[in-house]
Design a protein around this motif. Structure first.
Motif, PDB file in Angstrom:
ATOM      1  N   ARG A  37      45.403  13.066  -4.694  1.00 11.41           N
ATOM      2  CA  ARG A  37      45.766  13.895  -3.544  1.00 11.41           C
ATOM      3  C   ARG A  37      44.842  13.656  -2.348  1.00 11.41           C
ATOM      4  O   ARG A  37      45.155  14.077  -1.238  1.00 11.41           O
ATOM      5  N   LEU A  71      43.904  23.560  -9.055  1.00  7.66           N
ATOM      6  CA  LEU A  71      45.022  22.901  -9.735  1.00  7.66           C
ATOM      7  C   LEU A  71      45.377  23.541 -11.072  1.00  7.66           C
ATOM      8  O   LEU A  71      46.562  23.598 -11.426  1.00  7.66           O
ATOM      9  N   LEU A  73      45.412  26.698 -11.972  1.00  8.68           N
ATOM     10  CA  LEU A  73      46.283  27.843 -11.714  1.00  8.68           C
ATOM     11  C   LEU A  73      47.614  27.385 -11.133  1.00  8.68           C
ATOM     12  O   LEU A  73      48.676  27.928 -11.484  1.00  8.68           O
ATOM     13  N   GLU A  74      47.587  26.382 -10.275  1.00 11.64           N
ATOM     14  CA  GLU A  74      48.828  25.818  -9.725  1.00 11.64           C
ATOM     15  C   GLU A  74      49.734  25.324 -10.851  1.00 11.64           C
ATOM     16  O   GLU A  74      50.958  25.549 -10.832  1.00 11.64           O
ATOM     17  N   LEU A  75      49.163  24.642 -11.825  1.00 15.83           N
ATOM     18  CA  LEU A  75      49.936  24.120 -12.949  1.00 15.83           C
ATOM     19  C   LEU A  75      50.575  25.253 -13.741  1.00 15.83           C
ATOM     20  O   LEU A  75      51.753  25.182 -14.108  1.00 15.83           O
ATOM     21  N   TRP A  76      49.820  26.309 -14.009  1.00 12.65           N
ATOM     22  CA  TRP A  76      50.360  27.417 -14.806  1.00 12.65           C
ATOM     23  C   TRP A  76      51.437  28.177 -14.030  1.00 12.65           C
ATOM     24  O   TRP A  76      52.399  28.671 -14.620  1.00 12.65           O
ATOM     25  N   LYS A  77      51.295  28.231 -12.712  1.00  9.18           N
ATOM     26  CA  LYS A  77      52.350  28.846 -11.902  1.00  9.18           C
ATOM     27  C   LYS A  77      53.628  28.021 -11.979  1.00  9.18           C
ATOM     28  O   LYS A  77      54.737  28.563 -12.014  1.00  9.18           O
ATOM     29  N   MET A  78      53.487  26.694 -12.013  1.00  8.24           N
ATOM     30  CA  MET A  78      54.648  25.820 -12.214  1.00  8.24           C
ATOM     31  C   MET A  78      55.308  26.117 -13.552  1.00  8.24           C
ATOM     32  O   MET A  78      56.539  26.182 -13.655  1.00  8.24           O
ATOM     33  N   LEU A 116      52.942  16.489 -12.045  1.00  6.62           N
ATOM     34  CA  LEU A 116      51.757  16.749 -11.219  1.00  6.62           C
ATOM     35  C   LEU A 116      51.095  15.441 -10.819  1.00  6.62           C
ATOM     36  O   LEU A 116      50.683  15.263  -9.663  1.00  6.62           O
ATOM     37  N   GLN A 418      38.959  18.623 -12.406  1.00  2.03           N
ATOM     38  CA  GLN A 418      39.262  18.794 -10.987  1.00  2.03           C
ATOM     39  C   GLN A 418      38.073  18.408 -10.115  1.00  2.03           C
ATOM     40  O   GLN A 418      38.211  17.666  -9.134  1.00  2.03           O
ATOM     41  N   ILE A 449      41.134  24.477  -2.003  1.00  2.00           N
ATOM     42  CA  ILE A 449      42.244  24.622  -2.953  1.00  2.00           C
ATOM     43  C   ILE A 449      42.121  25.910  -3.774  1.00  2.00           C
ATOM     44  O   ILE A 449      42.806  26.078  -4.786  1.00  2.00           O
TER      45      ILE A 449
END
Length: 459
Positions: A37, A71, A73-78, A116, A418, A449
């Motif tokens: 990223r 990332l 938390l982003e993954l778990w939200k996905m 991801l 990360q 982030i």
């Protein structure tokens, strides 16, 4: 042992990258995506045909702590958005309740981790094994890999070791200790095990029994039966196991077991094999055979003795052995038991973590699972001694045997991955080494982030 002479040979250069991440388990995909990223050419090398390691292939499914930002938390939200994970819950332990991100559906999580990485531009190499690192002048310059195409080389400006066992760091000459690091002949490491799942469990009957019994002291049970698909977590059954042992004389080695639900299946953490040297192919294979025996016995125990399991049957067995502890790579700082109790603040912290303290005794005593206050993970634990342009992330970071009881859990592994990915990218941007990377820039990037850095930010 006897040896043979292997002829020297030239091998092709498969590709060059800015950053090579070794290991696509829980840690590696986060490291790879974080670096990609930031517009770096990243190659992620994974020995199996899917990502997630112990989280997915190993059927572990749950983080054993809350995911607090970035990332992870982003993954778990996905996952939650696709129905592949539930809401956070609070699990009761002997020191009070600990907040835990719900288990995920491991099959969906394989796809989410892949997405991801590919969305970030990561080149994934599946079914590829890293044979060894190449070190020139004390600096890692790439890795030798093997797959169906044969043996080849991938050049890299930075390598991130997310192999869990610190294979690349050890191969590059970084110092390490095994397990507890004792000097005697006995290697003392947390035992290995293997998850399995059972279908056709009456989770409502099980939950109602668990609320009333005194044999499940650690538990999370939703008030609403409709939430049992992802929200049921039970640890204990000690008395029932002891009674069954006395009745049948069957060897069930664990003092307690853990049950949890994820997307309609019951995940069982019950097997245990002590004293396994996972670097011995003979011992490693024998441990798998023993886990199969135990799985059959524990399944019968549950069917015969635990309410809700009368019609249950084995649905799947993890195709990989769950390994909790091997090498601790020696870094610029070694995380200690005092540190993970929340007693230390680090100016170079790259994450605040609230993982549970989770230690499976090396001699087979009861599991020590409890909640502790937040603690901090310093960047120096990711920087190995004695070798340049290499970072470690995941359970092989520089931590002692006790501290490892927290730092080995999924939230900490993801957080170190990360940080390693971002640090590698920043070092390349600044034309410096990963050892000399600007901590201020790294921390600022993590803040951007949404990653909490210090324990007092989590209360």
């Amino acid at each position: 042992m006897p040896t043979i002479q292997e002829p020297a040979r030239e091998i092709p250069v498969l590709m060059d990258a800015d950053i090579v991440v070794v290991g696509g388990g829980t840690t590696g995909p986060i490291a790879a995506a974080a670096a990609a990223r930031r517009n770096k050419k990243v190659v992620l090398v994974e020995r199996f045909g899917s990502l997630g390691g112990n989280l997915t292939l190993g059927l572990n499914t749950k983080p054993s702590g809350a995911l607090v930002g970035g990332l992870p938390l982003e993954l778990w939200k996905m996952a939650r958005a696709t129905g592949a994970a539930g809401a956070d819950y609070f699990a009761g332990t002997k020191t009070g309740k600990v907040k835990i991100a719900s288990p995920c559906d491991p099959e969906i999580m394989k796809m989410l981790l892949t997405r991801l990485c590919t969305d970030a531009g990561v080149q994934i190499l599946f079914e590829t094994v890293v044979s060894r690192p190449i070190v020139e002048g004390g600096k890692v310059t790439g890795v030798v890999v093997e797959n169906k195409a044969g043996r080849s080389f991938i050049g890299a400006k930075v390598v991130i070791d997310c192999s869990a066992d610190g294979d690349i760091a050890a191969g590059a000459g970084a110092p390490f200790v095994m397990g507890s690091g004792d000097d005697d002949d006995e290697i003392k490491m947390q035992p290995v095990g293997m998850y399995f799942t059972m279908s056709d469990v009456d989770v409502v009957e099980l939950a109602r029994w668990a609320r009333q019994t005194d044999d499940v002291p650690a538990q999370a049970i939703p008030d609403n039966d409709d939430d049992l698909d992802y929200g049921l977590w039970l640890t204990g059954f000690n008395k029932t196991i002891r009674a069954y042992r006395e009745e049948t004389n069957i060897d069930l080695p664990r003092e307690n077991i853990t049950l949890k639900t994820a997307n309609g299946l019951m995940y069982v953490n019950a097997t245990r094999v002590l004293g396994v040297n996972v670097f011995s192919p003979i011992e490693f294979s024998a441990a798998i055979v023993e886990c199969y025996r135990q799985i059959e016995e524990y399944a019968q125990f549950l069917i015969k003795k635990v309410p809700g399991f009368a019609k249950a049957k084995i649905a799947q067995i993890a195709p990989v052995l769950g390994v909790r502890e091997t090498r601790h790579i020696r870094g610029e700082y070694t995380l200690t038991a005092k540190d993970v109790s929340g007693e230390t603040s680090f100016p170079d912290s790259i994450a605040a973590d609230v993982s549970a303290f989770d230690v499976h005794d090396v001699k087979g005593a009861d599991v020590d699972f409890r909640g502790l206050k937040p603690y901090e993970l310093p960047y120096r634990c990711l920087v190995p001694l004695g070798v340049e342009q290499l970072l470690v992330a995941g359970r092989c970071i520089s931590a002692d045997h006790t501290a490892h009881g927290r730092s080995r859990n999924v939230p900490a592994c993801m957080a170190t991955g990360q940080a390693a990915g971002i640090a590698a990218a920043i070092a390349l941007d600044g034309n410096t080494t990963v050892r000399g990377v600007s901590i201020e820039r790294l921390q600022a990037a993590l803040r951007e982030i949404g990653m909490p850095l210090y324990a007092d930010e989590l209360g």
